[in-house]
Design a protein around this motif. Structure first.
Motif, short mmCIF file in Angstrom:
data_model
loop_
_atom_site.label_atom_id
_atom_site.label_comp_id
_atom_site.label_asym_id
_atom_site.label_seq_id
_atom_site.Cartn_x
_atom_site.Cartn_y
_atom_site.Cartn_z
N GLN A 1 3.15 1.42 21.35
CA GLN A 1 2.62 0.70 22.60
C GLN A 1 1.47 1.41 23.36
OE1 GLN A 1 6.04 -0.43 24.75
NE2 GLN A 1 5.85 1.31 26.24
N VAL A 2 0.74 0.63 24.16
CA VAL A 2 -0.48 1.30 24.75
C VAL A 2 -0.39 0.68 26.20
CG1 VAL A 2 -2.98 1.50 24.89
CG2 VAL A 2 -1.88 1.17 22.61
N PRO A 3 -0.51 1.25 27.25
CA PRO A 3 -0.32 0.70 28.63
C PRO A 3 -1.78 0.02 28.90
CG PRO A 3 0.38 3.18 28.58
CD PRO A 3 -0.01 2.89 27.28
N GLU A 4 -1.67 -1.13 29.64
CA GLU A 4 -2.71 -1.91 29.91
C GLU A 4 -3.67 -0.99 30.71
OE1 GLU A 4 -3.14 -5.67 32.47
OE2 GLU A 4 -2.82 -6.30 30.35
N GLU A 5 -3.22 -0.11 31.68
CA GLU A 5 -4.23 0.64 32.41
C GLU A 5 -4.98 1.68 31.74
OE1 GLU A 5 -1.04 3.95 34.10
OE2 GLU A 5 -1.37 2.22 35.15
N ILE A 6 -4.43 2.20 30.49
CA ILE A 6 -5.22 2.95 29.55
C ILE A 6 -6.37 2.22 28.77
CG2 ILE A 6 -4.82 4.29 27.62
CD1 ILE A 6 -3.80 5.85 29.79
N LEU A 7 -6.04 1.09 28.45
CA LEU A 7 -7.03 0.33 27.65
C LEU A 7 -8.12 0.00 28.58
CD1 LEU A 7 -4.77 -2.48 26.05
CD2 LEU A 7 -6.28 -0.65 24.98
N PHE A 8 -8.02 -0.18 29.84
CA PHE A 8 -8.98 -0.35 30.81
C PHE A 8 -9.92 0.67 31.03
CE2 PHE A 8 -6.66 -4.32 32.42
CZ PHE A 8 -7.69 -5.03 32.30
N GLU A 9 -9.17 1.78 31.27
CA GLU A 9 -9.94 3.22 31.54
C GLU A 9 -10.91 3.53 30.22
OE1 GLU A 9 -7.11 6.24 32.79
OE2 GLU A 9 -6.55 5.12 34.35
N VAL A 10 -9.96 3.40 28.92
CA VAL A 10 -10.70 3.97 28.14
C VAL A 10 -11.86 3.09 27.45
CG1 VAL A 10 -10.60 4.28 25.21
CG2 VAL A 10 -8.63 4.87 26.88
N THR A 11 -11.72 1.80 27.73
CA THR A 11 -13.09 0.78 27.43
C THR A 11 -14.13 0.92 28.30
OG1 THR A 11 -11.28 -1.11 27.02
CG2 THR A 11 -13.61 -1.73 27.37
N ASN A 12 -13.86 1.30 29.44
CA ASN A 12 -14.93 1.74 30.54
C ASN A 12 -15.53 3.02 30.21
OD1 ASN A 12 -14.10 -0.37 32.12
ND2 ASN A 12 -12.83 1.08 33.91
N LYS A 13 -14.88 4.01 29.67
CA LYS A 13 -15.38 5.26 28.98
C LYS A 13 -16.36 4.61 27.84
CE LYS A 13 -11.88 8.76 30.15
NZ LYS A 13 -10.89 9.58 29.67
N ILE A 14 -15.74 3.99 26.91
CA ILE A 14 -16.60 3.49 25.69
C ILE A 14 -17.83 2.76 26.06
CG2 ILE A 14 -16.49 2.07 23.73
CD1 ILE A 14 -15.12 4.62 23.16
N LEU A 15 -17.77 1.86 27.11
CA LEU A 15 -18.93 1.19 27.39
C LEU A 15 -19.80 1.95 28.67
CD1 LEU A 15 -17.22 -2.32 27.49
CD2 LEU A 15 -18.74 -1.44 25.83
N SER B 1 -18.51 2.26 14.87
CA SER B 1 -17.15 2.27 15.39
C SER B 1 -17.11 3.61 15.96
CB SER B 1 -16.03 2.10 14.12
OG SER B 1 -16.27 3.33 13.29
N LYS B 2 -16.18 3.83 16.91
CA LYS B 2 -15.90 4.78 17.57
C LYS B 2 -14.55 5.33 17.69
CE LYS B 2 -17.60 7.65 21.65
NZ LYS B 2 -18.35 7.62 22.88
N ASP B 3 -14.19 6.35 17.69
CA ASP B 3 -12.53 6.82 17.89
C ASP B 3 -12.40 7.60 19.45
OD1 ASP B 3 -11.82 5.84 15.44
OD2 ASP B 3 -11.45 7.62 14.58
N ILE B 4 -11.60 7.40 20.01
CA ILE B 4 -11.14 7.87 21.17
C ILE B 4 -9.81 8.12 21.31
CG2 ILE B 4 -11.17 5.85 22.55
CD1 ILE B 4 -12.46 7.56 24.74
N LYS B 5 -9.35 9.42 21.82
CA LYS B 5 -7.93 9.82 21.84
C LYS B 5 -7.43 9.42 23.60
CE LYS B 5 -4.71 13.56 20.84
NZ LYS B 5 -3.88 12.81 20.06
N TRP B 6 -6.28 8.96 23.81
CA TRP B 6 -6.13 8.64 24.85
C TRP B 6 -4.46 9.65 25.24
CZ3 TRP B 6 -1.07 6.41 25.79
CH2 TRP B 6 -0.65 5.63 24.71
N GLU B 7 -4.24 9.78 26.30
CA GLU B 7 -3.13 10.54 26.75
C GLU B 7 -2.20 9.75 27.84
OE1 GLU B 7 -4.20 14.24 28.40
OE2 GLU B 7 -5.37 15.10 26.78
N ASN B 8 -0.96 10.01 27.61
CA ASN B 8 -0.02 9.32 28.56
C ASN B 8 -0.05 9.87 29.88
OD1 ASN B 8 1.66 7.27 26.84
ND2 ASN B 8 2.25 8.92 25.54
N LYS B 9 -0.06 9.11 30.90
CA LYS B 9 -0.10 9.81 32.29
C LYS B 9 1.38 10.12 32.54
CE LYS B 9 -3.91 7.11 34.31
NZ LYS B 9 -4.14 6.24 35.36
N SER B 10 1.34 11.20 33.26
CA SER B 10 2.48 11.56 33.82
C SER B 10 3.18 10.55 34.78
CB SER B 10 2.73 12.76 34.43
OG SER B 10 2.12 12.75 35.80
#
Length: 443
Positions: free
Chosen positions: A352-366, A400-409
């Motif tokens: 599963q992916v936290p929604e807040e991570i999706l927003f953050e990573v998408t902002n980085k990509i765009l 396409s572009k790969d990006i790695k995300w990390e779980n927040k503490s």
């Protein structure tokens, strides 16, 4: 050098440059006979284009089981996009009705292509859109095709209504039965499964639990796939299994969109009692309806504005290929694979992916500071969620572009809002304990 193709003159100043040609094929009904027809069309166009030394085959674009009046033809839209990108010079199709039956849509598409010097050739009408009289002929013939479609639609409606008035069904596919000589006949092995589903529900099993039980026993639908929750719900509420039937539950909005809508009183419904042999007793069926209604009413429905979920339909599981759906936990929103959610980790070992991570990573990509939904939908085709915390962003341009995300503490993700919610929950628990202790002391 000049070349004449069906009365249209193409001037080629570079004799070595080939004309990029594509073909469009479609059948409107998804049946085996139509499938063979489609295969014949594909084979015909393949040889027609490849046998011409001056032509280069770009692709044969195919839509199967889709009507010409809809706008959701994926291959058709892809063909238009390829043409507008400069990859196609000529499109060949069988007839105007294969291309579109809506006159406005047809002319808008043809004009857009013509402005970019892209020709469309309709074999049956022998029309080249790039020719001088092409648009006039198209307007006349397309209008005729649209009226023909309207006439066919009205005739079909009359036939359906006549059948309903005589108590005859229109849709004949129903698990548990075969339709023969205008009558439903029980298929014993399927009827046993139908009975099992109703018995399991009457015993207190939920829809998802029933799906898991059937899957564990290897029981599948007629199409050789496991039963889904929506299929089970539909079966549990289908009065056909009692031997009765309600006709005209749905209707077609219009012959252009061909949208099917639920009949909420717009048209007459017909109730036919004891029209065929039942599988479920009416008593058991009524009990199930009461249980379904009770369960629905027990849910605390809140009337709110529809949630805007920009990631709906955009996340694809890298393990099983299913879409991700949103789930709300006490403290956050997460997105998880539907297979994993419904069938567990054994069926799909995705994350599963936290929604807040999706927003953050998408902002980085765009490369944006805040989430821009319009830009997101414009640029991104889909997001593939892979294991090891990898998100693959597939762009509409084809890259396409790969990006790695990390779980927040837990500490970093512990926002003031979450803290307030936790405090409120703790206070409620203390109040409940005091109230229970008070009751115990009074005894």
């Amino acid at each position: 050098m000049e070349r004449i193709i069906n009365q249209v003159i193409f001037i080629n100043h570079n004799e070595t440059k080939l004309i990029n040609v594509a073909a469009y094929a479609r059948v409107s009904v998804d049946k085996e006979t139509m499938h063979h027809s489609l295969m014949a069309q594909i084979d015909y166009y393949k040889h027609l284009i490849e046998d011409n030394p001056k032509w280069k085959l770009v692709d044969i674009y195919v839509d199967e089981g889709i009507t010409g009046t809809t706008e959701s033809r994926d291959s058709f839209q892809r063909m238009i996009d390829d043409a507008m990108s400069g990859n196609i010079d000529l499109i060949i199709t069988k007839s105007i009705t294969r291309f579109a039956r809506n006159t406005v849509t047809l002319l808008e598409t043809v004009r857009k292509l013509k402005e970019n010097n892209i020709d469309v050739y309709f074999e049956e009408q022998n029309i080249h859109t790039i020719s001088k009289d092409g648009e006039l002929l198209l307007t006349i013939l397309a209008s005729y095709a649209q009226e023909e479609s309207r006439s066919v639609s009205e005739n079909m409606k009359w036939r359906v209504k006549k059948n309903f008035e005589e108590g005859l069904s229109w849709g004949t596919h129903l698990y548990g039965y075969k339709y023969k000589n205008n009558q439903y006949e029980i298929i014993p092995e399927e009827a046993r499964v139908v009975k099992k589903i109703f018995d399991l529900y009457l015993e207190g099993n939920g829809v998802q639990a029933i799906c898991k039980i059937l899957e564990a026993e290897g029981i599948k639908t007629r199409n050789n796939i496991f039963f889904s929750k929506s299929t089970i719900r539909g079966m549990l509420s289908n009065e056909y299994y009692t031997g009765d039937k309600i006709l005209q539950k749905t209707y077609c909005k219009d012959f252009i969109s061909k949208r099917t809508l639920i009949n909420n009183g717009e048209l007459t419904k017909y109730y036919v009692e004891d029209s065929h042999e039942g599988i479920i007793s009416k008593e058991d069926f009524n009990k199930v309806q009461e249980m379904l209604k009770s369960k629905k009413e027990s849910i605390n429905w809140k009337v709110t504005k529809p949630l805007i979920l920009p990631f709906s339909g955009m996340l694809e599981c890298g393990c099983c290929g299913k879409h991700y759906s949103r789930k709300t936990t006490p403290y956050k929103h997460v997105w998880l694979c539907r297979t994993n959610n419904e069938k567990g980790i054994k069926a799909c070992n995705s994350k599963q992916v936290p929604e807040e991570i999706l927003f953050e990573v998408t902002n980085k990509i765009l490369d944006t500071t805040s989430f821009d939904e319009k830009l997101f939908k414009k640029k991104i085709e889909k997001i593939i969620v892979k294991n090891d915390n990898i998100l693959t962003y597939v762009f509409k341009e084809g890259t396409s572009k790969d990006i790695k995300w990390e779980n927040k503490s837990r500490r970093l993700s512990w926002t003031p809002e979450k803290k307030a919610l936790a405090r409120q929950k703790t206070l409620e628990q203390h109040k409940l304990r005091r109230a229970n202790n008070g009751k115990g002391n009074s005894n």
